[in-house]
Design a protein around this motif. Structure first.
Motif, PDB file in Angstrom:
ATOM      1  N   GLY A   1       0.802  -1.205   0.000  1.00 32.19           N
ATOM      2  CA  GLY A   1       0.000   0.000   0.000  1.00 32.19           C
ATOM      3  C   GLY A   1       0.840   1.261   0.000  1.00 32.19           C
ATOM      4  N   TYR A   2       2.144   1.139   0.308  1.00 30.00           N
ATOM      5  CA  TYR A   2       3.005   2.308   0.418  1.00 30.00           C
ATOM      6  C   TYR A   2       4.150   2.331  -0.585  1.00 30.00           C
ATOM      7  CZ  TYR A   2       0.706   3.083   4.906  1.00 30.00           C
ATOM      8  OH  TYR A   2      -0.218   3.307   5.889  1.00 30.00           O
ATOM      9  N   ALA A   3       4.659   1.166  -0.982  1.00 32.49           N
ATOM     10  CA  ALA A   3       5.879   1.171  -1.797  1.00 32.49           C
ATOM     11  C   ALA A   3       5.969  -0.104  -2.616  1.00 32.49           C
ATOM     12  CB  ALA A   3       7.111   1.297  -0.901  1.00 32.49           C
ATOM     13  N   SER A   4       6.697   0.007  -3.733  1.00 30.86           N
ATOM     14  CA  SER A   4       6.963  -1.158  -4.573  1.00 30.86           C
ATOM     15  C   SER A   4       8.256  -1.853  -4.196  1.00 30.86           C
ATOM     16  CB  SER A   4       7.048  -0.733  -6.046  1.00 30.86           C
ATOM     17  OG  SER A   4       5.825  -0.200  -6.504  1.00 30.86           O
ATOM     18  N   GLY A   5       9.168  -1.143  -3.533  1.00 28.03           N
ATOM     19  CA  GLY A   5      10.497  -1.683  -3.321  1.00 28.03           C
ATOM     20  C   GLY A   5      10.888  -1.959  -1.898  1.00 28.03           C
ATOM     21  N   ALA A   6       9.925  -2.011  -0.965  1.00 29.25           N
ATOM     22  CA  ALA A   6      10.264  -2.180   0.449  1.00 29.25           C
ATOM     23  C   ALA A   6      10.524  -3.640   0.780  1.00 29.25           C
ATOM     24  CB  ALA A   6       9.151  -1.621   1.328  1.00 29.25           C
ATOM     25  N   MET A   7      11.515  -4.227   0.121  1.00 33.92           N
ATOM     26  CA  MET A   7      11.830  -5.640   0.351  1.00 33.92           C
ATOM     27  C   MET A   7      12.527  -5.840   1.691  1.00 33.92           C
ATOM     28  SD  MET A   7      14.716  -5.945  -2.637  1.00 33.92           S
ATOM     29  CE  MET A   7      13.793  -4.949  -3.822  1.00 33.92           C
ATOM     30  N   GLY A   8      13.109  -4.782   2.253  1.00 33.39           N
ATOM     31  CA  GLY A   8      13.704  -4.887   3.582  1.00 33.39           C
ATOM     32  C   GLY A   8      12.660  -4.844   4.681  1.00 33.39           C
ATOM     33  N   GLY A   9      11.699  -3.934   4.547  1.00 31.09           N
ATOM     34  CA  GLY A   9      10.658  -3.834   5.559  1.00 31.09           C
ATOM     35  C   GLY A   9       9.991  -2.480   5.557  1.00 31.09           C
ATOM     36  N   THR A  10       9.069  -2.306   6.493  1.00 37.77           N
ATOM     37  CA  THR A  10       8.290  -1.072   6.606  1.00 37.77           C
ATOM     38  C   THR A  10       8.208  -0.659   8.071  1.00 37.77           C
ATOM     39  OG1 THR A  10       6.945  -1.704   4.704  1.00 37.77           O
ATOM     40  CG2 THR A  10       6.080   0.031   6.100  1.00 37.77           C
ATOM     41  N   ILE A  11       8.377   0.632   8.325  1.00 43.34           N
ATOM     42  CA  ILE A  11       8.215   1.203   9.660  1.00 43.34           C
ATOM     43  C   ILE A  11       7.066   2.198   9.593  1.00 43.34           C
ATOM     44  CG2 ILE A  11       9.286   2.566  11.488  1.00 43.34           C
ATOM     45  CD1 ILE A  11      11.995   1.552  10.377  1.00 43.34           C
ATOM     46  N   GLU A  12       6.013   1.946  10.368  1.00 47.23           N
ATOM     47  CA  GLU A  12       4.861   2.834  10.410  1.00 47.23           C
ATOM     48  C   GLU A  12       4.753   3.442  11.805  1.00 47.23           C
ATOM     49  OE1 GLU A  12       1.210   1.356   8.331  1.00 47.23           O
ATOM     50  OE2 GLU A  12       2.361  -0.513   8.276  1.00 47.23           O
ATOM     51  N   ALA A  13       4.823   4.760  11.881  1.00 47.51           N
ATOM     52  CA  ALA A  13       4.745   5.464  13.153  1.00 47.51           C
ATOM     53  C   ALA A  13       3.481   6.312  13.186  1.00 47.51           C
ATOM     54  CB  ALA A  13       5.977   6.341  13.359  1.00 47.51           C
ATOM     55  N   GLU A  14       2.769   6.242  14.287  1.00 45.39           N
ATOM     56  CA  GLU A  14       1.517   6.988  14.452  1.00 45.39           C
ATOM     57  C   GLU A  14       1.657   7.951  15.614  1.00 45.39           C
ATOM     58  OE1 GLU A  14      -3.232   6.143  15.391  1.00 45.39           O
ATOM     59  OE2 GLU A  14      -1.822   4.476  15.142  1.00 45.39           O
ATOM     60  N   THR A  15       1.372   9.232  15.374  1.00 48.70           N
ATOM     61  CA  THR A  15       1.515  10.232  16.419  1.00 48.70           C
ATOM     62  C   THR A  15       0.347  10.162  17.408  1.00 48.70           C
ATOM     63  OG1 THR A  15       0.446  11.887  15.000  1.00 48.70           O
ATOM     64  CG2 THR A  15       2.848  11.815  14.989  1.00 48.70           C
ATOM     65  N   LYS A  16       0.550  10.829  18.524  1.00 45.90           N
ATOM     66  CA  LYS A  16      -0.428  10.811  19.606  1.00 45.90           C
ATOM     67  C   LYS A  16      -1.693  11.560  19.214  1.00 45.90           C
ATOM     68  CE  LYS A  16       3.001  10.256  23.239  1.00 45.90           C
ATOM     69  NZ  LYS A  16       3.778  10.882  24.334  1.00 45.90           N
ATOM     70  N   ASP A  17      -2.762  11.262  19.961  1.00 49.51           N
ATOM     71  CA  ASP A  17      -4.076  11.823  19.678  1.00 49.51           C
ATOM     72  C   ASP A  17      -4.693  12.317  20.980  1.00 49.51           C
ATOM     73  OD1 ASP A  17      -5.970  11.625  17.112  1.00 49.51           O
ATOM     74  OD2 ASP A  17      -7.210  11.456  18.910  1.00 49.51           O
ATOM     75  N   ALA A  18      -5.618  13.248  20.879  1.00 45.51           N
ATOM     76  CA  ALA A  18      -6.254  13.790  22.082  1.00 45.51           C
ATOM     77  C   ALA A  18      -6.936  12.708  22.903  1.00 45.51           C
ATOM     78  CB  ALA A  18      -7.257  14.873  21.688  1.00 45.51           C
ATOM     79  N   SER A  19      -7.509  11.707  22.236  1.00 45.60           N
ATOM     80  CA  SER A  19      -8.214  10.637  22.946  1.00 45.60           C
ATOM     81  C   SER A  19      -7.294   9.828  23.843  1.00 45.60           C
ATOM     82  CB  SER A  19      -8.907   9.717  21.938  1.00 45.60           C
ATOM     83  OG  SER A  19      -7.959   9.124  21.068  1.00 45.60           O
ATOM     84  N   ASP A  20      -5.963   9.897  23.623  1.00 47.15           N
ATOM     85  CA  ASP A  20      -5.022   9.186  24.485  1.00 47.15           C
ATOM     86  C   ASP A  20      -4.950   9.800  25.879  1.00 47.15           C
ATOM     87  OD1 ASP A  20      -4.317   7.525  22.330  1.00 47.15           O
ATOM     88  OD2 ASP A  20      -2.807   8.952  21.636  1.00 47.15           O
ATOM     89  N   PHE A  21      -5.445  11.019  26.046  1.00 52.31           N
ATOM     90  CA  PHE A  21      -5.304  11.720  27.318  1.00 52.31           C
ATOM     91  C   PHE A  21      -6.634  12.147  27.929  1.00 52.31           C
ATOM     92  CE2 PHE A  21      -1.609  12.403  24.633  1.00 52.31           C
ATOM     93  CZ  PHE A  21      -0.591  11.972  25.467  1.00 52.31           C
ATOM     94  N   LEU A  22      -7.709  12.095  27.142  1.00 51.82           N
ATOM     95  CA  LEU A  22      -9.030  12.456  27.658  1.00 51.82           C
ATOM     96  C   LEU A  22      -9.767  11.196  28.051  1.00 51.82           C
ATOM     97  CD1 LEU A  22      -9.978  15.107  24.949  1.00 51.82           C
ATOM     98  CD2 LEU A  22      -9.195  15.555  27.291  1.00 51.82           C
TER      99      LEU A  22
END
Length: 666
Positions: free
Chosen positions: A133-154
């Motif tokens: 879904g992101y790349a044609s050549g990521a034969m080594g691997g993929t790192i997906e990072a998701e930032t924090k959200d307001a719901s994490d603290f409310l």
């Protein structure tokens, strides 16, 4: 009504069943080799850089991991040209759905300069996995990072929350401050605002030697807004910013001794996106997201003493994109489908403008400029056939056009006295490439506990703008086939009531041909095994992982120098006082690596080493201290002097480091 009442009377209330958990749960329900670093683990590790969060993942090697400048990641030996460049295109780094990682910058890496406090979760997929879904050549691997959200603290309908964190580390006399404001005035709107500052002085290794230019100052910011238009529609805006200003530091971030030239280096990273999600509850065929993305990665280098292009260039990579993706749920007979389809249009513009001398205003020939325009369509269908078999075919088509811009005759100096003049690449000259890539993975569950899985994937790593300087590279893509097979086990009440045992064993083989990344290497053959296990008992928890990779080149027995060293890691922990106190001990061992023809730099042979760490976290959930988080850890407890393989031979790892932090949510 009478029958219903009778059933209710006969039912038994079992109460709440709580399952014990370790620090890291193993992903046993997928055929991909995936590790998830959760927000709990991110807080526990107190990492100083994003890539430091990943060094506990099997077969993941860090390049310059203790410093954000020049930091890069190698997965199964792919993803970074250690000691020289920061990326080779074979590892995809995705932050909030936005591709990250600039083009190759000589001895300065790929500018993966991101503050770890920004993230709520980081997912590492080794091998092609589900990366199409992101790349044609990521034969080594993929790192997906998701930032924090307001719901994490409310929590519990709160309209407002403020979290303040301060921390320190002894090695480098570093300190950290982060402030998070989350608010939701009504059910439709919520927002998060984050500002952080991290400052670390030059660190020392286990022998007490100062690690040159290992200190840094790094302010960062994040804004995240969510507006729920109605029950089906949500708008999200995200913006994050990181910067690292440095003055009078060695040019080479991997090996400060490579040149005696000092530069001022100013690194900035901006990520922004606007997303619209439409997910009607009464239509399982529609779960649509449109995401408009923007990424700006910037590094400005200047020297007061040397006028060569190499030390006086402004590198910038600007990426704009639009992604449309839909997830549809439906059934055909006994087959339940989760069908993901998407299309992406992207423009990547790169410039490396010389700021002094005869060629001022032109692009440096070591980092040619131009545009990379591409579009891609992709499809993945997770098919659950009956109760035991899952098959997932994936396919991606991608087409790109690379166009040269502002690449006149230029002179590049690889040191104070060695310079090379490169002929012009005519402005507007274009090259087109396209690729069909894809994978088929399968998982079969023999029982609720035991499953086998396997996959085969074909990748093409299309040329990058950096290849404009090489007539051969610009005309061909790197190709690779990866095969994986494995076994997973997941059982509750394995040895005692309430315990949980999980493990996953994966064997892989990757063959790459038509190579353009490594000088003189046309073919690479990699094979290896990865093992992850976790056990959680009411009395304690344990996590263990190990990895081994071997690589050869050009269909010979000659070693692939970038294959990682063998490693094993163990974490033992215990939670006390209703999980308010968490104590842990960690040991990591790397075997010596002499499977290399290198004699110096990052690929010089390395000795074996073992490090130990201890950590304590106290998070009271009642009383006067409720809402506080107290954390303490000691990394490299025995002050071991060691050099991880793929780190430059002149750069040893950080010595003993005591980290303390206090956080409070109001």
């Amino acid at each position: 009504m009478v029958a219903g009442a009778g059933i209710a009377q006969d039912s038994t209330d079992l109460g709440t069943i709580e399952l014990e958990t370790s620090r890291r749960g193993i992903q046993t329900d997928t055929a991909a080799s995936t590790t998830v670093v959760t927000d709990e683990e991110i807080e526990a590790r107190q990492a100083s850089t994003l890539v430091e969060l990943l060094d506990t993942t099997p077969n993941v090697s860090l390049v310059n991991g203790s410093s954000p400048q020049g930091a890069a990641v190698s997965i199964r030996g792919l993803g970074t040209y250690a000691g020289t460049y920061g990326t080779d295109g074979k590892v995809a780094v995705i932050v909030d759905g936005v591709s990250s990682g600039a083009e190759e910058i000589y001895r300065n890496g790929s500018m993966l300069s991101l503050e770890p406090e920004l993230f709520r979760e980081v997912t590492v997929t080794r091998g092609p996995g589900e990366s199409f879904g992101y790349a044609s050549g990521a034969m080594g691997g993929t790192i997906e990072a998701e930032t924090k959200d307001a719901s994490d603290f409310l929590e519990g309908g709160d309209a407002f929350a403020l979290r303040q964190k301060i921390g320190s580390e002894s090695n480098g006399e570093g300190w950290l401050s982060s402030t998070i404001l989350a608010f939701a005035p009504d059910e439709k709107f919520d927002a998060l605002v984050f500002y952080g500052k991290r400052s670390v002085g030059d660190r020392t290794d286990g022998d007490g030697n100062t690690l040159d230019a290992s200190g840094f100052d790094a302010p960062s910011a994040l804004v995240k807004l969510n507006y729920h238009v109605n029950d089906a529609s949500t708008l999200t805006f995200g913006y994050s910013y990181n910067e690292i200003p440095q003055s009078d530091v060695p040019y080479d971030v991997y090996n400060p001794d490579w040149s005696d030239v000092l530069v001022d280096r100013y690194t900035k990273d901006t990520t922004a996106y606007l997303a619209y999600r439409f997910n009607p509850v009464d239509n399982a065929l529609v779960n649509l997201e449109a995401r408009l993305t923007y990424k700006y990665e910037d590094m400005e280098l200047s020297s007061d003493t040397v006028s060569s292009n190499l030390y006086n260039t402004h590198h910038s990579t600007e990426t704009r994109g639009l992604r449309l993706e839909n997830e549809a749920l439906f059934a055909t007979g006994i087959v339940n489908h989760t069908l993901t389809t998407g299309v992406e249009v992207k423009e990547r513009r790169r410039a490396s403008t010389i700021s002094t001398g005869t060629y001022q205003g032109d692009n440096d020939s070591s980092a040619p400029g131009g545009t990379d325009e591409s579009y891609a369509v992709y499809l993945a269908d997770r098919m659950e056939i009956g109760q035991r078999l899952t098959l997932t075919p994936q396919i991606r088509f991608e087409k790109q056009t690379l166009t040269s811009d502002n690449n006149n005759d230029s002179q590049t100096c690889y040191g104070p006295t060695y310079c090379v003049t490169t002929p012009a690449i005519e402005d507007g000259t274009s090259w087109e490439s396209e690729a069909w890539t894809g994978a088929l993975s399968g998982r079969y569950a023999f029982s609720n506990d035991l499953a086998v899985f396997g996959s085969v994937a074909y990748n093409e790593n299309l040329p990058i703008l950096d290849d404009l300087r090489n007539e051969d590279n610009i005309e061909q893509s790197e190709k690779g086939v990866t095969q994986e097979v494995g076994l997973s086990f997941d059982r509750m009440d394995a040895f005692a009531g309430g315990d949980t045992l999980r493990f996953k064993l994966t064997a892989f083989q990757t063959r790459i041909w038509d190579g353009t990344t490594y000088s003189g290497i046309e073919k690479v053959d990699l094979s290896g095994v990865e093992f992850e296990a976790s056990y959680a008992h009411p009395a304690f928890y344990a996590d263990f992982n190990a990895a081994m990779t071997r690589g050869t080149i050009n269909s010979t027995d000659d070693n692939f120098n970038y294959a990682p060293a063998d490693t094993a890691q163990l974490t033992l922990g215990k939670r006390l006082f209703d999980d308010q106190l968490d104590l842990s001990f960690e040991a990591k061992h790397a075997w010596g690596n002499d499977r290399t023809s290198g004699t110096s730099g990052a690929v010089a042979p390395s000795d074996d080493w073992t490090t130990y760490g201890v950590a304590a976290a106290y998070t009271p959930n009642r009383g006067a201290l409720e809402g506080f988080e107290f954390r303490a850890s000691v990394e490299n407890l025995t002050d071991e002097a060691y050099r991880p393989y793929l780190t430059d031979a002149s750069s040893y790892a950080t010595g003993r480091n005591l980290k303390l932090s206090i956080a409070k949510t109001f």
